[in-house]
Design an enzyme around this catalytic site. Structure first.
Site, PDB file in Angstrom:
ATOM      1  CB  SER A  50       9.358 -19.665  23.467  1.00  0.00           C
ATOM      2  OG  SER A  50       8.224 -18.863  23.779  1.00  0.00           O
ATOM      3  CG  ASP A  83      12.460 -21.596  20.139  1.00  0.00           C
ATOM      4  OD1 ASP A  83      13.581 -22.037  19.856  1.00  0.00           O
ATOM      5  OD2 ASP A  83      12.115 -20.409  19.942  1.00  0.00           O
ATOM      6  CG  HIS A  84      15.702 -20.988  22.967  1.00  0.00           C
ATOM      7  ND1 HIS A  84      17.072 -21.043  22.933  1.00  0.00           N
ATOM      8  CD2 HIS A  84      15.320 -20.321  21.851  1.00  0.00           C
ATOM      9  CE1 HIS A  84      17.509 -20.416  21.846  1.00  0.00           C
ATOM     10  NE2 HIS A  84      16.462 -19.984  21.165  1.00  0.00           N
ATOM     11  CD  GLU A 142      22.115 -21.951  21.517  1.00  0.00           C
ATOM     12  OE1 GLU A 142      20.906 -22.073  21.220  1.00  0.00           O
ATOM     13  OE2 GLU A 142      22.633 -20.858  21.816  1.00  0.00           O
ATOM     14  N   GLY A 190      15.416 -11.201  18.464  1.00  0.00           N
ATOM     15  CA  GLY A 190      14.774  -9.892  18.476  1.00  0.00           C
ATOM     16  C   GLY A 190      15.123  -9.029  17.275  1.00  0.00           C
ATOM     17  CG  HIS A 223      18.460 -20.578  17.565  1.00  0.00           C
ATOM     18  ND1 HIS A 223      17.410 -20.627  18.453  1.00  0.00           N
ATOM     19  CD2 HIS A 223      18.778 -21.867  17.284  1.00  0.00           C
ATOM     20  CE1 HIS A 223      17.123 -21.889  18.706  1.00  0.00           C
ATOM     21  NE2 HIS A 223      17.936 -22.667  18.004  1.00  0.00           N
ATOM     22  CB  SER A 225      17.726 -16.906  11.174  1.00  0.00           C
ATOM     23  OG  SER A 225      18.952 -17.466  11.562  1.00  0.00           O
ATOM     24  CB  THR A 269      12.116 -10.883  15.171  1.00  0.00           C
ATOM     25  OG1 THR A 269      12.568 -11.252  16.480  1.00  0.00           O
ATOM     26  CG2 THR A 269      12.081  -9.375  15.056  1.00  0.00           C
TER      27      THR A 269
HETATM   28  P1  13P Z   1      14.490 -14.065  15.653  1.00  0.00           P
HETATM   29  O1  13P Z   1      14.268 -13.221  16.871  1.00  0.00           O
HETATM   30  O2  13P Z   1      15.623 -13.543  14.828  1.00  0.00           O
HETATM   31  O3  13P Z   1      13.270 -14.232  14.847  1.00  0.00           O
HETATM   32  O4  13P Z   1      14.954 -15.514  16.144  1.00  0.00           O
HETATM   33  C1  13P Z   1      14.020 -16.455  16.591  1.00  0.00           C
HETATM   34  C2  13P Z   1      14.653 -17.624  17.257  1.00  0.00           C
HETATM   35  O5  13P Z   1      15.838 -17.882  17.165  1.00  0.00           O
HETATM   36  C3  13P Z   1      13.774 -18.495  18.043  1.00  0.00           C
HETATM   37  O6  13P Z   1      14.470 -19.515  18.689  1.00  0.00           O
HETATM   38  O1  G3H Z   2      13.620 -17.490  21.659  1.00  0.00           O
HETATM   39  C1  G3H Z   2      13.169 -16.602  20.966  1.00  0.00           C
HETATM   40  C2  G3H Z   2      11.865 -16.651  20.312  1.00  0.00           C
HETATM   41  O2  G3H Z   2      11.688 -15.522  19.510  1.00  0.00           O
HETATM   42  C3  G3H Z   2      10.741 -16.818  21.308  1.00  0.00           C
HETATM   43  O3  G3H Z   2      10.606 -15.660  22.050  1.00  0.00           O
HETATM   44  O4  G3H Z   2      10.529 -16.398  24.441  1.00  0.00           O
HETATM   45  O5  G3H Z   2       9.541 -14.191  23.683  1.00  0.00           O
HETATM   46  O6  G3H Z   2       8.432 -16.372  23.089  1.00  0.00           O
HETATM   47  P1  G3H Z   2       9.725 -15.660  23.397  1.00  0.00           P
HETATM   48 ZN    ZN Z   3      16.425 -19.038  19.327  1.00  0.00          ZN
END
Ligand code: 13P
Ligand code: G3H
Ligand code: ZN
Length: 342
Positions: A50, A83-84, A142, A190, A223, A225, A269
């Protein structure tokens, strides 16, 4: 082998009917846990970072951890995914750091919280697709937004406010040219996703089925998941934690998604829970310990166990050796419009 574009793996997963866990990384033990799990199960690997992870680690540390993973596991295909990504600039900087895949999450504005307009989403995603595909890098977009803002990105609420509209999903893929599409079906990031075991009212697997019917060739991404296993929450609470009762996405629902076009399953998570439970246990049972290896070692082992379980459950186990790896450079030709000269 060099890091592999994620598209190569998703194509193989789609052709062979399995899903791949995309596992978040913030430190050395997490990468080691993932790679040990992948080695044990012969799994292709999607490691994702992330924006927060990149800031926490510093890109140079992260890049070298990934290169170490590839060097030590030459037979396992590994994709490194942003990620994101909250803006084209974030995605471009990831590509400059050697990421082989990026997510442009234009479902939210740059703050990562405010739902954006469809036009904005198309514009930023298209910009990233043009930049990334010219370099053979995979792009995930997305449409619809996740709930919660507890961790990472999310629009708040329950996750049901902006469930993906399948008609809009179809148009979005045509308008942007993404390789993979993250869809919103009621989940959030989360540990606190659902107050009870989710039914179809709150976890809308039928939306995935409808999107897959309209977009049979698009790789779908789930996501939020994590399954939030009861035993991990109990372990944390047994050793002094104060987590509320919660429910995640049941593994069987993820498997149902995999049967309907889901190729990438994001899990962060559950690994955080495993790490925290293991560390709390050592602190509580062996209070004289102060060497980080005495608690980071068990934490790494606990995360590896979760990764192995997900790799087996999603069906990626046994597939690493079957994927014909391609480099980003080789993928440039794949994206070039037919008839283009250069
Ligand atoms: P979780 O918080 O369910 O593990 O999701 C992680 C996620 O979607 C990261 O992009
Ligand atoms: O986007 C969600 C992922 O669990 C990453 O989380 O932004 O706290 O690193 P984070
Ligand atoms: Zn996500």
């Amino acid at each position: 082998m060099p890091l592999v574009p994620m598209r190569v793996m998703l194509d193989h997963a789609a052709e062979n009917g399995y899903g791949i866990a995309a596992l978040n990384v913030n430190n050395m033990e997490q990468i080691q846990a993932i790679m040990e799990a992948a080695k044990e199960t012969d799994s292709p690997v999607i490691v994702q970072a992330s924006r927060g992870a990149r800031k926490y680690t510093n890109d140079a540390y992260l890049r070298h951890l990934m290169l170490a993973a590839a060097e030590l596991n030459p037979n396992l295909p590994i994709a490194m995914h942003q990620d994101h990504g909250n803006s084209p600039a974030t995605c471009i900087s990831a590509i400059e750091q050697g990421f082989t895949s990026v997510m442009m999450d234009g479902s939210l504005t740059e703050d990562g919280k405010t739902p954006s307009s469809y036009q904005y989403n198309v514009k930023v995603t298209r910009e990233v697709v043009d930049y990334a595909h010219a370099r053979g890098v995979t792009v995930e977009g997305e449409i619809g937004t996740l709930g919660g803002i507890e961790d990472g990105h999310g629009a708040g609420g329950t996750g049901l406010e902006h469930v993906t509209d399948p008609v809009q999903a179809e148009k979005f893929v045509a308008d942007t040219g993404v390789d993979a599409l993250a869809v919103a079906i009621g989940t959030s990031h989360g540990a606190y996703k659902f107050a009870q075991k989710p039914t179809g009212e709150v976890l809308k697997m039928t939306v995935i089925e409808e999107i897959h019917r309209r977009l049979p060739n698009c790789h779908l991404v789930m996501h939020g998941s994590s399954s939030v296993p009861r035993e991990l929450v109990d372990l944390i609470n047994k050793y002094g934690g104060k987590m509320k009762e919660s429910y995640g996405v049941p593994i069987e629902e993820i498997q149902r998604g995999i049967k309907h076009g889901v190729c990438k399953v994001n899990v962060d998570t559950d690994n955080r829970l495993a790490i925290t439970g293991a560390i709390r246990k050592v602190f509580a049972e062996l209070p004289d310990k102060f060497d980080p290896r005495d608690y980071m070692g068990p934490a790494r082992e606990a995360m590896k166990k979760v990764c192995v379980e997900r790799m087996v459950a999603f069906g990626q186990a046994g597939n690493a050796g079957k994927i014909k790896p391609r480099t980003c450079r080789q993928m440039v030709g794949f994206y070039k419009p037919k008839g283009a000269r250069k």
